[in-house]
Design a protein around this motif. Structure first.
Motif, PDB file in Angstrom:
ATOM      1  N   UNK A 111      35.207  40.193  22.755  1.00  0.00           N
ATOM      2  CA  UNK A 111      35.529  40.875  21.504  1.00  0.00           C
ATOM      3  C   UNK A 111      34.332  40.857  20.553  1.00  0.00           C
ATOM      4  N   UNK A 112      33.640  39.741  20.495  1.00  0.00           N
ATOM      5  CA  UNK A 112      32.455  39.655  19.641  1.00  0.00           C
ATOM      6  C   UNK A 112      31.390  40.648  20.102  1.00  0.00           C
ATOM      7  N   UNK A 113      31.167  40.712  21.427  1.00  0.00           N
ATOM      8  CA  UNK A 113      30.167  41.645  21.951  1.00  0.00           C
ATOM      9  C   UNK A 113      30.563  43.075  21.611  1.00  0.00           C
ATOM     10  N   UNK A 114      31.845  43.402  21.752  1.00  0.00           N
ATOM     11  CA  UNK A 114      32.313  44.758  21.459  1.00  0.00           C
ATOM     12  C   UNK A 114      32.055  45.120  20.004  1.00  0.00           C
ATOM     13  N   UNK A 115      32.407  44.238  19.085  1.00  0.00           N
ATOM     14  CA  UNK A 115      32.195  44.518  17.669  1.00  0.00           C
ATOM     15  C   UNK A 115      30.710  44.575  17.344  1.00  0.00           C
ATOM     16  N   UNK A 116      29.946  43.669  17.940  1.00  0.00           N
ATOM     17  CA  UNK A 116      28.502  43.703  17.717  1.00  0.00           C
ATOM     18  C   UNK A 116      27.926  45.044  18.144  1.00  0.00           C
ATOM     19  N   UNK A 117      28.351  45.530  19.305  1.00  0.00           N
ATOM     20  CA  UNK A 117      27.816  46.793  19.817  1.00  0.00           C
ATOM     21  C   UNK A 117      28.199  47.969  18.935  1.00  0.00           C
ATOM     22  N   UNK A 118      29.387  47.937  18.340  1.00  0.00           N
ATOM     23  CA  UNK A 118      29.769  49.001  17.406  1.00  0.00           C
ATOM     24  C   UNK A 118      28.836  48.998  16.201  1.00  0.00           C
ATOM     25  N   UNK A 162      43.201  49.506  21.446  1.00  0.00           N
ATOM     26  CA  UNK A 162      44.524  49.257  20.871  1.00  0.00           C
ATOM     27  C   UNK A 162      44.836  47.778  20.680  1.00  0.00           C
ATOM     28  N   UNK A 163      43.922  46.874  21.064  1.00  0.00           N
ATOM     29  CA  UNK A 163      44.091  45.460  20.766  1.00  0.00           C
ATOM     30  C   UNK A 163      43.631  45.205  19.335  1.00  0.00           C
ATOM     31  N   UNK A 164      44.362  44.398  18.591  1.00  0.00           N
ATOM     32  CA  UNK A 164      44.043  44.163  17.194  1.00  0.00           C
ATOM     33  C   UNK A 164      42.709  43.437  17.054  1.00  0.00           C
ATOM     34  N   UNK A 206      38.602  48.704  10.756  1.00  0.00           N
ATOM     35  CA  UNK A 206      39.365  48.863  11.984  1.00  0.00           C
ATOM     36  C   UNK A 206      40.559  47.924  12.010  1.00  0.00           C
ATOM     37  N   UNK A 207      41.686  48.427  12.424  1.00  0.00           N
ATOM     38  CA  UNK A 207      42.850  47.583  12.680  1.00  0.00           C
ATOM     39  C   UNK A 207      42.884  47.178  14.149  1.00  0.00           C
ATOM     40  N   UNK A 208      42.498  48.120  15.022  1.00  0.00           N
ATOM     41  CA  UNK A 208      42.483  47.852  16.458  1.00  0.00           C
ATOM     42  C   UNK A 208      41.143  48.307  17.024  1.00  0.00           C
ATOM     43  N   UNK A 209      40.808  47.773  18.188  1.00  0.00           N
ATOM     44  CA  UNK A 209      39.594  48.220  18.877  1.00  0.00           C
ATOM     45  C   UNK A 209      39.787  49.668  19.307  1.00  0.00           C
ATOM     46  N   UNK A 210      38.797  50.498  19.116  1.00  0.00           N
ATOM     47  CA  UNK A 210      38.937  51.915  19.489  1.00  0.00           C
ATOM     48  C   UNK A 210      38.872  52.110  20.998  1.00  0.00           C
TER      49      UNK A 210
END
Length: 224
Positions: A111-118, A162-164, A206-210
């Motif tokens: 999750x951290x990697x995903x947000x970092x990449x965004x 769709x995961x918060x 963001x509420x959920x991951x896109x």
């Protein structure tokens, strides 16, 4: 990572010239990955000096308090000229994103990697960029194609759709936000920094991951 740098071997399968080096300081020696600017192949959409983005990505992740990118520094006195020096991760080659995504113990780091990449607008997050070291810690590598002014997010990490988004990770970003511009200033131009700030603000909303939706080329190639 101070000390004399000695090239050991070229990294196989690297699109640019990257090298395993030993950094020797007094009686200590540490293996690192050296990416010299002189070894970069020209790209139409990124200026020379991808190593700056490697260092900037590490500094940004450290500012977030996320231990997901190996320590990376700039060295102007390296054997082939200026470039980035990153701590080498002795990893399990059988593990990668597609083997890790279904393991609950790695979900928070993914999750951290995903947000970092965004936030960083990573244009090349392949599955093989996820490494597991001997202690079971997850690391993410290869950040030379980040921070472009144009929207270029290409990643394999779409399984979180769709995961918060965890509130604690948003809090990390909020705490870091006042210092992001100063942290990135040595490595990016003003426009790139401004757009990074805008993407950070978008992530905070963001509420959920896109999910990738029908957007332009959301996946890198090859996937691994």
């Amino acid at each position: 990572m101070l000390g004399d740098i000695e090239i050991q071997e070229r990294l196989a399968y690297s699109s640019n010239n990257a090298f395993i080096v030993s950094v020797n300081y007094h009686d200590k020696s540490e293996l690192c990955v050296y990416k010299p600017e002189a070894g970069e192949r020209p790209l139409w959409d990124f200026e020379p000096g991808l190593w700056k983005r490697e260092v900037g990505a590490y500094e940004l992740s450290a500012l977030f308090g996320w231990d997901i990118i190996p320590e990376t520094v700039e060295r102007f006195d390296a054997p082939l000229g200026v470039g980035s020096i990153q701590k080498y991760i002795d990893f399990d080659p059988k593990e990668h994103y597609f083997t890790l995504i279904d393991q609950e113990k790695y979900l928070c780091e993914i999750e951290k990697v995903a947000l970092f990449d965004f936030v960083a607008n990573n244009a090349d997050r392949k599955g093989g960029h996820f490494l597991i070291d001997g202690n079971g810690h997850l690391w993410a590598i290869d950040h030379g194609l980040c921070f472009n002014e144009e929207p270029k997010l290409r990643t394999v990490v779409w399984d979180l759709g769709e995961r918060r988004v965890p509130n604690n990770l948003k809090e990390d970003l909020i705490m870091a936000k006042p210092n992001v511009e100063q942290t990135l200033e040595p490595y990016l131009n003003e426009r790139e920094i401004q757009l990074t700030m805008l993407r950070l603000d978008a992530v905070l909303k963001l509420e959920v991951f896109p999910d990738p939706g029908d957007g332009r080329r959301p996946y890198p190639w090859p996937l691994l």
